[in-house]
Every structure is written in C-alpha cells, then in structure tokens.
Design a protein around this motif. Structure first.
Motif, PDB file in Angstrom:
ATOM      1  N   HIS A  29      -6.409  -3.791  -9.867  1.00 58.88           N
ATOM      2  CA  HIS A  29      -7.251  -4.482  -8.887  1.00 58.88           C
ATOM      3  C   HIS A  29      -8.703  -4.011  -9.009  1.00 58.88           C
TER       4      HIS A  29
ATOM      5  N   CYS B 194      -8.801   1.537  -3.498  1.00 57.21           N
ATOM      6  CA  CYS B 194      -8.011   0.314  -3.375  1.00 57.21           C
ATOM      7  C   CYS B 194      -6.851   0.631  -2.443  1.00 57.21           C
TER       8      CYS B 194
ATOM      9  N   CYS C 164      -3.825  -0.502  -2.725  1.00 58.14           N
ATOM     10  CA  CYS C 164      -2.522  -0.688  -3.377  1.00 58.14           C
ATOM     11  C   CYS C 164      -1.825   0.659  -3.617  1.00 58.14           C
TER      12      CYS C 164
ATOM     13  N   ARG D 115      -5.359 -10.728  -4.425  1.00 54.72           N
ATOM     14  CA  ARG D 115      -3.978 -11.068  -4.064  1.00 54.72           C
ATOM     15  C   ARG D 115      -2.997 -10.226  -4.877  1.00 54.72           C
ATOM     16  N   SER D 116      -1.980  -9.724  -4.206  1.00 56.39           N
ATOM     17  CA  SER D 116      -0.921  -8.979  -4.874  1.00 56.39           C
ATOM     18  C   SER D 116      -0.106  -9.920  -5.743  1.00 56.39           C
ATOM     19  N   SER D 117       0.240  -9.465  -6.932  1.00 58.49           N
ATOM     20  CA  SER D 117       1.061 -10.289  -7.817  1.00 58.49           C
ATOM     21  C   SER D 117       2.546 -10.142  -7.501  1.00 58.49           C
ATOM     22  N   THR D 118       2.900  -9.216  -6.613  1.00 55.89           N
ATOM     23  CA  THR D 118       4.312  -8.989  -6.325  1.00 55.89           C
ATOM     24  C   THR D 118       4.748  -9.405  -4.934  1.00 55.89           C
ATOM     25  N   HIS D 119       3.916  -9.217  -3.918  1.00 51.85           N
ATOM     26  CA  HIS D 119       4.387  -9.531  -2.570  1.00 51.85           C
ATOM     27  C   HIS D 119       3.591 -10.629  -1.858  1.00 51.85           C
TER      28      HIS D 119
ATOM     29  N   ARG E 126     -11.215  -8.576  -1.939  1.00 57.06           N
ATOM     30  CA  ARG E 126      -9.781  -8.657  -1.747  1.00 57.06           C
ATOM     31  C   ARG E 126      -9.168  -9.329  -2.972  1.00 57.06           C
TER      32      ARG E 126
ATOM     33  N   TYR F 282      -4.664  -6.875  -1.476  1.00 55.87           N
ATOM     34  CA  TYR F 282      -5.140  -5.503  -1.482  1.00 55.87           C
ATOM     35  C   TYR F 282      -6.649  -5.561  -1.354  1.00 55.87           C
TER      36      TYR F 282
ATOM     37  N   CYS G 101      -6.724   1.252 -10.777  1.00 54.07           N
ATOM     38  CA  CYS G 101      -5.624   0.288 -10.807  1.00 54.07           C
ATOM     39  C   CYS G 101      -6.129  -1.047 -11.355  1.00 54.07           C
TER      40      CYS G 101
ATOM     41  N   VAL H  64      -4.083 -10.421 -12.754  1.00 57.45           N
ATOM     42  CA  VAL H  64      -4.610 -10.215 -11.413  1.00 57.45           C
ATOM     43  C   VAL H  64      -5.343 -11.479 -11.011  1.00 57.45           C
TER      44      VAL H  64
END
Length: 66
Positions: A52, A37, A39, A20-24, A18, A28, A50, A7
């Motif tokens: 995050h 959260c 996500c 950062r998303s690791s996928t998009h 906040r 979040y 989660c 993460v």
C-alpha cells in the motif's frame, strides 16, 4: 493504476491516502509523514514498506512527474 502487487489506485483522503484492501474489501490508510499504514503487513513487517505504501509512493512520484 494497478501495480505488479495488484493494489487498487490510491485515493487522497483527509490527511493521507486510502487504498482498498485486495482481501477483505475495506480500506487501509497510508500516511507519508510520518510513514505508516494501517494494514497488518505494515504493523508486523519489521519496518519494510507494504504494498500500500509502495502504491502511494508511486502515485505521488507520478503526480509530480519525477
């Protein structure tokens, strides 16, 4: 700070954090009071924190030195 769950470092933002998303590539938003959260893992995780939320908790603990 990258945790074992990969993460990005949480950043304090407005009334929460906040992460950062690791996928998009987006972000979040995490709030500790009340705990939530934005996500999908949090929404469908049955109340389990989660990655995050875990990253924000670790950051807060690190900042206060507890």
């Amino acid at each position: 700070m990258n945790t074992a769950t990969q993460v990005s470092t949480p950043e304090q933002h407005d009334t929460g954090w906040r992460v950062r998303s690791s996928t998009h590539g987006g972000f979040y938003f995490v709030h500790l009071e009340p705990l939530r959260c934005t996500c999908p893992s949090w929404a469908y995780g049955g109340g389990e924190p989660c990655k995050h939320l875990k990253a924000v908790r670790a950051m807060v603990v690190e900042q206060v030195g507890a």
